[in-house]
Design an enzyme around this catalytic site. Structure first.
Site, PDB file in Angstrom:
ATOM      1  CG  HIS A 114      -1.993  -1.004   1.226  1.00  0.00           C
ATOM      2  ND1 HIS A 114      -2.830  -1.199   0.147  1.00  0.00           N
ATOM      3  CD2 HIS A 114      -2.371  -1.902   2.173  1.00  0.00           C
ATOM      4  CE1 HIS A 114      -3.680  -2.178   0.433  1.00  0.00           C
ATOM      5  NE2 HIS A 114      -3.413  -2.623   1.641  1.00  0.00           N
TER       6      HIS A 114
ATOM      7  CG  ASP B  68      -2.935  -8.221   1.015  1.00  0.00           C
ATOM      8  OD1 ASP B  68      -2.173  -8.436   1.973  1.00  0.00           O
ATOM      9  OD2 ASP B  68      -3.991  -7.557   1.120  1.00  0.00           O
TER      10      ASP B  68
ATOM     11  CG  HIS C 256      -6.764  -5.168   1.917  1.00  0.00           C
ATOM     12  ND1 HIS C 256      -6.216  -5.960   2.905  1.00  0.00           N
ATOM     13  CD2 HIS C 256      -7.979  -4.786   2.369  1.00  0.00           C
ATOM     14  CE1 HIS C 256      -7.064  -6.028   3.921  1.00  0.00           C
ATOM     15  NE2 HIS C 256      -8.134  -5.331   3.623  1.00  0.00           N
TER      16      HIS C 256
ATOM     17  CG  ASP D 271      -5.029  -9.790   3.755  1.00  0.00           C
ATOM     18  OD1 ASP D 271      -4.718 -10.370   2.694  1.00  0.00           O
ATOM     19  OD2 ASP D 271      -4.798  -8.582   3.946  1.00  0.00           O
TER      20      ASP D 271
END
Length: 590
Positions: A87, A127, A129, A220
């Protein structure tokens, strides 16, 4: 291997000088009193006295193992590091990430160690996200193929916005080298991920033919992760990784990203390391099949990227994609591991999805359990009025929620309801509620606010609402789509119990499992003895809009034009009056 700190010049390959100075100094004593207040300026960032050292060690570790894999000293590697990195953007930390570890190492190999002969790098980000930071750093670079599969939910899932959409294909020479697979809902599991591997990633990887592969290995999306809400098993991760080992002579560098259930994370990481070490067979149940929405996303991605990758041009066969959400589940009979005991969606069709994965060992110890969709049968017999006050006042827009499609001005299509029957009746009424516009971006309309109705009545206010007579089943599907969720679910958001109690309560918050924009169903009375329902924000959100915690924002032109079109088509207002009505709702203080 022992970790080694990255150098500033390595971080400078992708980050600004200001950003590096922030990370380098944040753990020093002079920031002790300001560290928390500085962190609050960023999106989901925490600092402490160990942040600087941890960030430099994490980035340095990924650089070191990447260099040794590229040199041939190691076959493959897994950098088990914190903080994660994907990120982190050029000039700001974000989402627990301080330095973008994978991006730094990728640039280091391509630009600082060109002598190693690594000319093309594939970055696979699994991931849950979207890897927004990594995407931006290579958006124009054809040497790097960035592939991210993630929960997106039309831009409402973290990190939110359009960055994770499949429309983000790359720019200039990098066009076609940025591939996003944005899941429209949670609960995606092995079958969904393996389908996108089979029908998107693997064909493109064959054409791209990378010299080295990085995996932004967040876990995740793993089963039981409290933030991800997906269902990938350790065996699922193992199969995905096993397939990637067919490329780049197995030169794979994994770097740990997210993961918020320690057991899920540990089991998944262990499974991947065993694959890298070629220890034992890859085991997975082959009877699951993807969600209907997953096939829809895969088909859209293939269609968009077929212009760049000929291997995606062929249309997927209907007998592969036609099934809707499965009604059969399986449960392992004797395993104590969480990933083996979890319910997995299945179908007799999955052999067509996994057939090329000839190396898989299939589990035999499964029991099939029938789960009939009884709620749909029951709710399909009950009528309600759905009262629309926003873009759904325009019939062509509302029919996207019922029959599927994409109306004028919309950026994305909708699947429609399971029952695609048109409304049985349409009428217009006014109600003593305040119309206002909140939020500053939506996946459907882009930048700009969207309509909300104040949940509480006020005789000094007047709003125009278009009432559609539909079934309670269809209302649930509209509610699911309004809240960026897949319509295929084992239980309704708003059931008969909710309907029976809402007349006295006036409002019922639907259980979506995560905070949504339109998760408050409001009762507006009855018409022809049929209850009138609408959906809007909660009272706590109204407080947020009043305080400034949530943004009040004018609608974009396309959205406002759709509202005006609906009001005019309904015969309630002239075009001039409709424009004035929308403008007043926009500028009047809440």
């Amino acid at each position: 291997m022992s970790a080694e700190e990255a150098e500033d010049k390595h971080a400078a390959l992708v980050h600004s000088k200001k950003h590096i100075e922030l990370v380098k100094g944040i753990s020093s004593k002079k920031f002790d009193s300001r560290r928390n207040s500085i962190a609050m300026k960023f999106n989901s960032i925490y600092f402490n006295k160990g942040s600087t050292e941890a960030a430099y060690l994490a980035a340095g570790s990924v650089i070191e193992v990447a260099e040794r894999v590229a040199e041939g000293d190691l076959d493959s590697a897994f950098a088990v590091v914190r903080p994660p990195g994907h990120h982190a953007e050029v000039d700001q930390p974000m989402g627990f990430c301080l330095f973008n570890n994978v991006a730094i190492a990728t640039n280091f190999i391509l630009n600082e160690r060109a002598d190693l002969g690594i000319k093309k790098i594939l970055i696979v980000d699994w991931d849950v996200h979207h890897g927004n930071g990594t995407q931006k750093m290579f958006y124009k670079d054809p040497r790097v193929l960035f592939f991210s599969v993630h929960r997106h939910e039309y831009g409402s899932f973290y990190p939110a916005g359009d960055d994770g959409s499949y429309i983000m294909v790359g720019e200039g020479p990098g066009a076609g080298y940025n591939i996003n697979v944005p899941w429209q809902n949670g609960r995606c599991g092995d079958a969904d991920y393996l389908a996108v591997w089979e029908h998107v990633l693997i064909p493109v990887a064959k054409e791209f033919n990378p010299d080295l592969i990085f995996v932004s290995a967040g876990f995740d999306a793993a089963i039981n992760d409290p933030l991800g809400g997906c269902r990938v098993t350790p065996d699922g991760y193992a199969v995905m990784l096993k397939q990637l080992m067919e490329f780049a002579n197995g030169k794979i560098v994994m770097a740990l990203e997210g993961g918020y259930n320690l057991d899920s994370l540990a089991n998944s990481a262990l499974s991947c390391v065993q694959v890298l070490l070629n220890e034992g067979p890859v085991i997975i149940c082959s009877e699951a099949y993807p969600f209907e929405s997953s096939w829809r996303v895969i088909q859209t991605v293939r269609e968009i990227f077929s212009a760049f990758w000929p291997s995606l041009a062929e249309k997927l066969p209907e007998n592969l994609t036609r099934r809707k959400t499965p009604q059969i589940q399986i449960l392992s009979s004797d395993s104590e591991d969480e990933h083996e005991s979890a319910l997995q969606v299945v179908s007799e069709d999955l052999e067509k999805v996994l057939q090329p994965l000839s190396s898989l060992t299939l589990k035999d110890d499964v029991h099939k359990i029938m789960v009939p969709p009884s709620w749909r049968d029951e709710l399909s017999r009950i009528d309600i009025w759905y009262a629309a006050y926003g873009s759904n006042m325009s019939k062509d827009r509302f029919l996207c929620y019922v029959q599927g499609g994409q109306a004028e001005g919309m950026r994305i299509p909708y699947a429609g309801s399971a029952d695609k029957s048109p409304p049985k009746d349409i009428l217009w009424m006014t109600f003593p509620h305040r119309l206002f516009f909140g939020r500053d971006f939506s996946a459907t309309w882009g930048p700009g606010g969207v309509a909300f109705l104040h949940p509480e009545s006020n005789i000094q206010e007047k709003s125009y609402l278009c009432l559609y007579r539909i079934t309670l089943e269809q209302f649930n599907d509209v509610c699911l789509q309004e809240n960026a969720m897949d319509i295929d679910t084992s239980s309704p958001l708003f059931d008969l119990t909710s309907l029976q109690s809402i007349e006295s309560k006036k409002q019922v918050s639907v259980e979506t499992g995560i905070k949504r924009w339109y998760d408050n169903v409001v009762y507006l009375g009855k018409e022809k003895d049929v209850p009138i329902l609408t959906m809007t924000c909660s009272l706590s959100d109204v407080d947020g809009y009043k305080s400034g915690k949530l943004p009040i924002y004018a609608p974009c032109k396309g959205y406002a034009d759709t509202l005006v079109r609906g009001l005019v088509q309904g015969g309630k207002l002239s075009e001039e009056e409709a424009v004035s009505y929308i403008q007043e709702a926009t500028i009047k203080p809440l």
